[in-house]
Scaffold this motif. Structure first.
Motif, PDB file in Angstrom:
ATOM      1  N   GLU A  61      -3.635   8.051   4.781  1.00 44.91           N
ATOM      2  CA  GLU A  61      -3.390   6.953   4.450  1.00 44.91           C
ATOM      3  C   GLU A  61      -3.647   6.601   2.961  1.00 44.91           C
ATOM      4  O   GLU A  61      -2.533   6.192   2.396  1.00 44.91           O
ATOM      5  N   VAL A  74      -0.311   6.638   0.231  1.00 47.84           N
ATOM      6  CA  VAL A  74      -0.136   5.412  -0.731  1.00 47.84           C
ATOM      7  C   VAL A  74      -0.106   5.902  -2.403  1.00 47.84           C
ATOM      8  O   VAL A  74       0.961   5.450  -3.047  1.00 47.84           O
ATOM      9  N   GLN A  75      -0.719   6.819  -2.667  1.00 49.63           N
ATOM     10  CA  GLN A  75      -0.717   7.410  -3.941  1.00 49.63           C
ATOM     11  C   GLN A  75       0.499   8.078  -4.280  1.00 49.63           C
ATOM     12  O   GLN A  75       1.009   7.812  -5.349  1.00 49.63           O
ATOM     13  N   LEU A  97       3.322   7.118  -2.787  1.00 50.16           N
ATOM     14  CA  LEU A  97       4.361   5.954  -3.094  1.00 50.16           C
ATOM     15  C   LEU A  97       4.182   5.304  -4.630  1.00 50.16           C
ATOM     16  O   LEU A  97       5.174   5.131  -5.240  1.00 50.16           O
ATOM     17  N   MET A  98       2.823   5.172  -4.992  1.00 49.83           N
ATOM     18  CA  MET A  98       2.599   4.597  -6.167  1.00 49.83           C
ATOM     19  C   MET A  98       3.132   5.410  -7.177  1.00 49.83           C
ATOM     20  O   MET A  98       3.809   4.848  -8.273  1.00 49.83           O
ATOM     21  N   GLU A 112       0.541  -2.343  -4.175  1.00 52.13           N
ATOM     22  CA  GLU A 112      -0.376  -1.652  -3.525  1.00 52.13           C
ATOM     23  C   GLU A 112      -0.568  -1.899  -2.086  1.00 52.13           C
ATOM     24  O   GLU A 112      -0.530  -0.972  -1.032  1.00 52.13           O
ATOM     25  N   LEU A 159       2.369  -1.297   0.115  1.00 50.41           N
ATOM     26  CA  LEU A 159       2.665  -0.118   0.345  1.00 50.41           C
ATOM     27  C   LEU A 159       1.425   0.537   1.375  1.00 50.41           C
ATOM     28  O   LEU A 159       1.703   1.260   2.248  1.00 50.41           O
ATOM     29  N   LYS A 160       0.355  -0.098   1.355  1.00 52.10           N
ATOM     30  CA  LYS A 160      -0.826   0.297   2.218  1.00 52.10           C
ATOM     31  C   LYS A 160      -0.547  -0.004   3.677  1.00 52.10           C
ATOM     32  O   LYS A 160      -0.592   0.591   4.829  1.00 52.10           O
ATOM     33  N   GLU A 171       2.648  -0.546   4.921  1.00 49.22           N
ATOM     34  CA  GLU A 171       3.853   0.076   5.268  1.00 49.22           C
ATOM     35  C   GLU A 171       3.210   1.484   5.973  1.00 49.22           C
ATOM     36  O   GLU A 171       3.636   2.015   6.961  1.00 49.22           O
ATOM     37  N   VAL A 172       2.204   2.013   5.137  1.00 49.56           N
ATOM     38  CA  VAL A 172       1.793   3.196   5.586  1.00 49.56           C
ATOM     39  C   VAL A 172       1.148   3.272   6.853  1.00 49.56           C
ATOM     40  O   VAL A 172       1.072   4.153   7.766  1.00 49.56           O
ATOM     41  N   LYS A 173       0.446   2.235   7.022  1.00 48.43           N
ATOM     42  CA  LYS A 173      -0.371   2.072   8.282  1.00 48.43           C
ATOM     43  C   LYS A 173       0.833   2.009   9.381  1.00 48.43           C
ATOM     44  O   LYS A 173       0.483   2.605  10.380  1.00 48.43           O
TER      45      LYS A 173
END
Length: 270
Positions: free
Chosen positions: A115, A119-120, A122-123, A162, A165-166, A168-170
């Motif tokens: 996870e 996020v990294q 995506l950033m 961030e 995005l976190k 969304e990743v979850k």
């Protein structure tokens, strides 16, 4: 005279193919691989014992997950199959084929790490100017440097991004887990007894013969029914002395036209 390109699935390559030649330079799969190569995966790498059979490198499995989830491929079975079917997935996997159990186990074992790394990715994609990573939309608003008078605002904006995005990743990870829990073979692979080409060809030929025989039987029944209707029509005309009204019954299609649309055969043992 027709002019077709030659169809040849048998001749091997004179030289081993290079996976690097399979994708255009601007393909998203290349970007995902290059970003992941710059991430710190040392914690994952150290978690492997180094004994037993060789393991797939975390960068390969992470690349499959990131690219797969970004393009809405969540099931581990679908990811495994994509390493055979999809040029992009074959490129990421370096023409290797991790099985679905390996992919699912990797995701569950390193869920928190994945996870954070996702996020990294995506950033980094956003900062590099990529506004969408597959189906994951990234905020295209420019973030000012810390020396700017807008640094406080940009920091707040980056923090919100961030967090977004976190979340969304979850959600993507939850969709992947749900897909694996409900995962069943989806009919894209032939049964075990049809694994070899010779077996497939023999079974296909037998199935084709059955369907053609059934088409002939259908034609014979329909022909007999048609003849019975025509005889009854003629007898009725003789009795009444009048020409029959309406259109005469249409004859059935001959079996040379092939099986009917409803003709089918069961490929399993009868």
């Amino acid at each position: 005279m027709s002019n077709f390109r030659q169809v040849d699935r048998e001749t091997g390559f004179l030289l081993p193919p290079s996976v690097d030649e399979w994708l255009p330079e601007r393909h998203l799969a290349r970007f995902v691989v290059e970003v992941i190569e710059r991430l710190d995966l040392s914690a994952m790498v150290k978690a492997y014992r180094g004994s037993g059979s060789a393991s797939y490198h975390p960068s390969v499995l992470l690349g499959l997950l990131v690219y797969g989830y970004a393009t809405r491929v969540f099931s581990s079975r679908q990811l495994e199959r994509a390493t055979y079917d999809s040029v992009a997935f074959r490129f990421i996997a370096a023409n290797d084929h991790p099985d679905h159990d390996t992919i699912a186990t990797f995701r569950r074992r390193f869920l928190k790490e994945i996870e954070g790394l996702f996020v990294q990715v995506l950033m980094l994609a956003r900062e590099a100017g990529v506004l969408k990573l597959g189906t994951v939309a990234l905020d295209g608003t420019k973030v000012h440097a810390n020396a700017s008078r807008h640094s406080a605002l940009s920091y707040e904006h980056a923090s919100k991004l961030e967090a977004q995005l976190k979340a969304e990743v979850k959600e993507l990870m939850a969709l992947a887990e749900a897909a694996d829990c409900a995962d069943v073979p989806d009919g894209m692979s032939v049964p075990e007894e049809l694994a070899r080409r010779e077996q497939r060809l023999a079974r296909i030929a037998a199935a084709k013969a059955k369907i053609e025989a059934r088409a002939k039987e259908r034609f014979a029944r329909e022909q007999a029914d048609h003849e019975a209707k025509m005889t009854a029509r003629e007898e009725n005309a003789k009795k009444t002395g009048r020409k029959p009204g309406g259109r005469p019954p249409q004859p059935p299609q001959p079996p040379t036209a092939g099986p009917g649309p409803k003709d089918q055969v069961n490929l399993t043992d009868e």
